[in-house]
Design an enzyme around this catalytic site. Structure first.
Site, PDB file in Angstrom:
ATOM      1  N   CYS A 271      13.589  10.380   7.802  1.00 51.68           N
ATOM      2  CA  CYS A 271      12.933  10.235   8.889  1.00 51.68           C
ATOM      3  C   CYS A 271      14.677  10.329   9.616  1.00 51.68           C
ATOM      4  O   CYS A 271      14.557  10.563  11.262  1.00 51.68           O
ATOM      5  CB  CYS A 271      13.044   8.832   9.347  1.00 51.68           C
ATOM      6  SG  CYS A 271      13.011   7.671   8.163  1.00 51.68           S
TER       7      CYS A 271
ATOM      8  N   LYS B 203       0.719  -0.922  -0.096  1.00 48.32           N
ATOM      9  CA  LYS B 203       0.084   0.168  -0.263  1.00 48.32           C
ATOM     10  C   LYS B 203       1.166   1.876   0.265  1.00 48.32           C
ATOM     11  O   LYS B 203       1.082   1.690   0.521  1.00 48.32           O
ATOM     12  CB  LYS B 203      -0.942   0.064   1.610  1.00 48.32           C
ATOM     13  CG  LYS B 203      -2.252   0.468   1.062  1.00 48.32           C
ATOM     14  CD  LYS B 203      -1.923   1.502   0.449  1.00 48.32           C
ATOM     15  CE  LYS B 203      -2.019   3.103   2.160  1.00 48.32           C
ATOM     16  NZ  LYS B 203      -1.861   4.143   1.320  1.00 48.32           N
TER      17      LYS B 203
ATOM     18  N   GLU C 285       8.637   1.363  11.428  1.00 48.87           N
ATOM     19  CA  GLU C 285       9.869   2.291  11.590  1.00 48.87           C
ATOM     20  C   GLU C 285       9.068   3.772  11.635  1.00 48.87           C
ATOM     21  O   GLU C 285       8.692   3.690  10.198  1.00 48.87           O
ATOM     22  CB  GLU C 285      10.781   2.220   9.991  1.00 48.87           C
ATOM     23  CG  GLU C 285      11.423   0.709  10.078  1.00 48.87           C
ATOM     24  CD  GLU C 285      12.910   0.535  10.566  1.00 48.87           C
ATOM     25  OE1 GLU C 285      12.871   0.976  10.505  1.00 48.87           O
ATOM     26  OE2 GLU C 285      12.926  -0.561  10.353  1.00 48.87           O
TER      27      GLU C 285
ATOM     28  N   GLU D 150       9.472  16.223  15.821  1.00 50.36           N
ATOM     29  CA  GLU D 150      10.019  15.778  14.478  1.00 50.36           C
ATOM     30  C   GLU D 150       8.934  17.539  13.395  1.00 50.36           C
ATOM     31  O   GLU D 150       7.292  16.576  13.333  1.00 50.36           O
ATOM     32  CB  GLU D 150       9.256  14.421  13.796  1.00 50.36           C
ATOM     33  CG  GLU D 150       9.858  14.251  12.851  1.00 50.36           C
ATOM     34  CD  GLU D 150       9.563  12.646  12.491  1.00 50.36           C
ATOM     35  OE1 GLU D 150       8.076  12.769  12.199  1.00 50.36           O
ATOM     36  OE2 GLU D 150      10.153  12.166  11.885  1.00 50.36           O
TER      37      GLU D 150
HETATM   38  P1  NAD Z   1       1.558   8.191   7.759  1.00 51.59           P
HETATM   39  O1  NAD Z   1       2.094   7.345   8.983  1.00 51.59           O
HETATM   40  O2  NAD Z   1       0.423   9.572   7.634  1.00 51.59           O
HETATM   41  O3  NAD Z   1       1.262   7.276   6.941  1.00 51.59           O
HETATM   42  C1  NAD Z   1       2.550   7.043   6.246  1.00 51.59           C
HETATM   43  C2  NAD Z   1       1.670   5.660   5.501  1.00 51.59           C
HETATM   44  O4  NAD Z   1       0.511   5.436   6.171  1.00 51.59           O
HETATM   45  C3  NAD Z   1       0.930   5.790   4.547  1.00 51.59           C
HETATM   46  O5  NAD Z   1       1.119   5.156   3.017  1.00 51.59           O
HETATM   47  C4  NAD Z   1      -1.020   6.253   4.437  1.00 51.59           C
HETATM   48  O6  NAD Z   1      -1.442   6.131   3.507  1.00 51.59           O
HETATM   49  C5  NAD Z   1      -0.149   4.959   5.987  1.00 51.59           C
HETATM   50  N1  NAD Z   1      -1.674   4.911   7.198  1.00 51.59           N
HETATM   51  C6  NAD Z   1      -2.120   6.191   7.034  1.00 51.59           C
HETATM   52  N2  NAD Z   1      -3.490   6.369   7.774  1.00 51.59           N
HETATM   53  C7  NAD Z   1      -3.038   5.047   8.054  1.00 51.59           C
HETATM   54  C8  NAD Z   1      -4.253   3.993   8.481  1.00 51.59           C
HETATM   55  N3  NAD Z   1      -5.092   4.286   9.856  1.00 51.59           N
HETATM   56  N4  NAD Z   1      -3.622   2.342   8.609  1.00 51.59           N
HETATM   57  C9  NAD Z   1      -3.202   2.253   7.936  1.00 51.59           C
HETATM   58  N5  NAD Z   1      -2.423   2.581   6.728  1.00 51.59           N
HETATM   59  C10 NAD Z   1      -2.741   3.897   7.348  1.00 51.59           C
HETATM   60  O7  NAD Z   1       3.523   8.942   7.747  1.00 51.59           O
HETATM   61  P2  NAD Z   1       4.278  10.769   6.562  1.00 51.59           P
HETATM   62  O8  NAD Z   1       3.434  11.249   6.658  1.00 51.59           O
HETATM   63  O9  NAD Z   1       3.834   9.685   5.264  1.00 51.59           O
HETATM   64  O10 NAD Z   1       5.774  10.182   6.129  1.00 51.59           O
HETATM   65  C11 NAD Z   1       6.440  10.381   7.388  1.00 51.59           C
HETATM   66  C12 NAD Z   1       6.780  10.091   8.168  1.00 51.59           C
HETATM   67  O11 NAD Z   1       7.396   8.501   8.471  1.00 51.59           O
HETATM   68  C13 NAD Z   1       7.322  10.552   9.570  1.00 51.59           C
HETATM   69  O12 NAD Z   1       7.386  10.644  11.082  1.00 51.59           O
HETATM   70  C14 NAD Z   1       8.999  10.339   9.243  1.00 51.59           C
HETATM   71  O13 NAD Z   1       9.542  10.309  10.150  1.00 51.59           O
HETATM   72  C15 NAD Z   1       8.711   8.379   8.876  1.00 51.59           C
HETATM   73  N6  NAD Z   1       9.492   8.060   8.009  1.00 51.59           N
HETATM   74  C16 NAD Z   1      10.723   6.812   8.950  1.00 51.59           C
HETATM   75  C17 NAD Z   1      10.884   5.980   8.472  1.00 51.59           C
HETATM   76  C18 NAD Z   1      12.257   5.248   9.072  1.00 51.59           C
HETATM   77  O14 NAD Z   1      12.654   4.290   8.476  1.00 51.59           O
HETATM   78  N7  NAD Z   1      11.987   4.871  10.440  1.00 51.59           N
HETATM   79  C19 NAD Z   1      10.976   6.064   6.793  1.00 51.59           C
HETATM   80  C20 NAD Z   1      10.919   7.412   6.453  1.00 51.59           C
HETATM   81  C21 NAD Z   1      10.108   8.068   6.989  1.00 51.59           C
END
Ligand code: NAD
Length: 496
Positions: free
Chosen positions: A300, A189, A265, A399
């Protein structure tokens, strides 16, 4: 060097992928719904993407389950699996420029970053796990007179992969490659902001020879498509990269459904510590600036907190600013651009809000602080640096996931380590010193999954990647990632 015109021509010539890939076919959402995909380059709609929901997830999970149970992929010989994974890597290499353009258009990252980082990194990841798949050994138990015991790694089954938009292809590949190397089938997804490269890979995978149902890609929104995948009773594991809030939801969904395994992650507020005996102040200044401004700060592991010894703080801040002043927002498709657009209007507004909060809370603005290139219609924010940020200020604690750096001074190594660890996160930390004892002591005391000494982000696919504390659990990269996608079975044979 290739030109903007070259990449614009590629962008103009590609049929942008917009269909889901389910059970070996590119398909529309069953509901027929689509959503607009906007490029942050200029805020325009570039294509329509299938808006899948629970019904499409049902199709994809059934296809993944059927492929797993029938063994069309799992039971292939090592050699055959490897050949198919390498074929996909070769196809990705053949289409590297297309993939880079898709990624740059979709999320606003500089095309040069995509060409030199995201795409080759994703190909390398796929080849790494293809090479590793016949090197996964079990264990033989301690010898006894009347029993022979061994433990084997068995694939889990159907893996749900949910990824964010900052490194869409790379994050997908960090999970997809070890999951399939272990013999699982997957449902991916992608983030709603960045579906293009995952959809493209879904189609390339069929051309490479993956049997139908092994790699499914289902675009849509988090609260519908993502949630349906996370709650599905026939999904054995969720491999997630994204925000802490969604990570917490996924653990609830697991508990509400089938106790599927979850690996997370999540975010970070990573400190970069510059001690007074830093061996190379110029290199540290470069790494401090690029540690936060690479990929517009949407990383991240961004080094979003710079902790500097007070005796060198002003001189060091000035040399870091000299690097940062040269980092200017530009068109992501222009090959000379090193700093592009933020992924969306929402993410731009989030960064601008944090900037206003930092000003209000009394931090000293030393660089940037504003929206940029507004006439383009795109979502650009200037690289921004705040000095004298209090340890309890919002900018030290939350963050931003954008190009905003917080600088704080310290007096002693003990204070530096205390400040560094004073966060709910624990993803990465860096330090600069000549003192080998301090380096080792700090590496031991820093509560972070990744510690870099005299460098930043200085590791690769061979080393595990993941967080401590609320930065999550489970590791991507390295051979450790393979075991995340397997269960361990103990077999004991009584010798009669
Ligand atoms: P997000 O959590 O909003 O979205 C990530 C994914 O989750 C998307 O595909 C989204 O559609 C899905 N999602 C959202 N709500 C959901 C739900 N209720 N159920 C299932 N899936 C759902 O994050 P974002 O805004 O896309 O990304 C930013 C975040 O990701 C930051 O906090 C960043 O630090 C983190 N990040 C971490 C790493 C790592 O490896 N640690 C790498 C990249 C990004």
């Amino acid at each position: 060097m290739t030109s903007l015109a070259h990449f614009e021509a590629i962008a103009g010539a590609i049929a942008l992928p917009g269909k889901a890939v389910i059970n070996g076919k590119a398909v529309a959402a069953r509901s027929g719904k689509t959503f607009d995909n906007i490029t942050p380059r200029n805020g325009r709609v570039i294509n329509s993407v299938a808006e899948c929901d629970g019904v499409d997830i049902e199709d994809a999970v059934s296809a993944a389950r059927a492929s797993f149970d029938s063994g069309t992929w799992r039971k292939l010989s090592y050699g055959r699996k490897k050949r198919i994974m390498f074929a996909l890597a070769d196809l990705m290499e053949k289409h590297a420029e297309t993939l880079a353009v898709l990624e740059s258009l979709d999320v606003g990252k500089p095309i040069s970053n995509a060409l030199q980082g995201d795409i080759p990194g994703s190909i390398k990841t796929l080849r790494y796990y293809a090479e590793a798949l016949d090197k996964i050994y079990g264990e033989v138990g301690p010898e006894t007179n009347d029993r022979f015991s061994y433990a084997v790694h068995e694939p889990l089954g159907v893996i749900g992969i949910i990824v964010p938009w900052n490194f869409p292809l790379l994050m997908t590949m960090w999970k997809l490659a070890p999951a399939i190397a272990m013999g699982n089938s997957v449902v991916i997804k992608p983030a709603e902001q960045s579906p293009l490269t995952a959809l493209f890979i879904g189609e390339l995978a069929l051309e490479a020879g993956f049997p139908p149902g092994v790699i499914n890609v289902v675009p849509g929104f988090g609260t519908t498509t993502g949630k349906a995948l996370a709650l599905h009773n026939d999904v054995d594991m969720l491999a997630f990269t994204g925000s802490g809030n969604v990570g917490k939801l996924l653990m609830q969904y697991s508990g509400q459904s089938n106790l599927k395994r979850v690996s997370l992650e999540l975010g970070g507020k990573s400190p970069q510590i510059v001690f007074a005996d830093c061996p190379d102040l110029n290199a540290a200044a470069e790494h401090a600036a690029w540690g936060i401004f690479y990929n517009q700060g949407e990383v991240c592991t961004a080094g979003s907190r710079l902790l500097v010894d007070e005796t060198i703080a002003e001189a060091f801040t000035e040399s870091m600013l000299n690097v940062a002043r040269k980092i200017v927002p530009g068109d992501p498709l222009e090959p000379r651009t090193q700093f592009g657009a933020m992924v969306s209007a929402e993410q731009m507004q989030t960064a601008l809000r944090y900037i206003e909060t930092a000003k209000r809370e009394g931090a000293e603005l030393r660089l940037g602080g504003k929206q940029a290139l507004a006439d383009s219609g795109g979502f650009y924010v200037e690289p921004t640096v705040f000095n004298a940020v209090a340890p309890d200020a919002t900018l030290s604690r939350e963050e931003v996931f954008g190009p905003v750096l917080a600088i704080t001074k310290f007096k002693t190594p003990e204070e530096a380590l205390r400040l560094a660890n004073d966060t709910v996160y624990g993803l990465a930390a860096g330090l600069w010193t000549r003192d080998i004892s301090l380096a080792h002591r700090a590496a031991r005391e820093l509560k972070a999954g990744l510690v870099w000494v005299n460098g930043w982000d200085s590791c690769d696919i061979t080393m595990p990647f993941g967080g401590f504390k609320q930065s999550g659990f489970g590791r991507d990269r390295s051979l450790h990632a393979l075991h995340k996608y397997a269960d361990l079975k103990s077999v004991s044979i009584t010798l009669r």
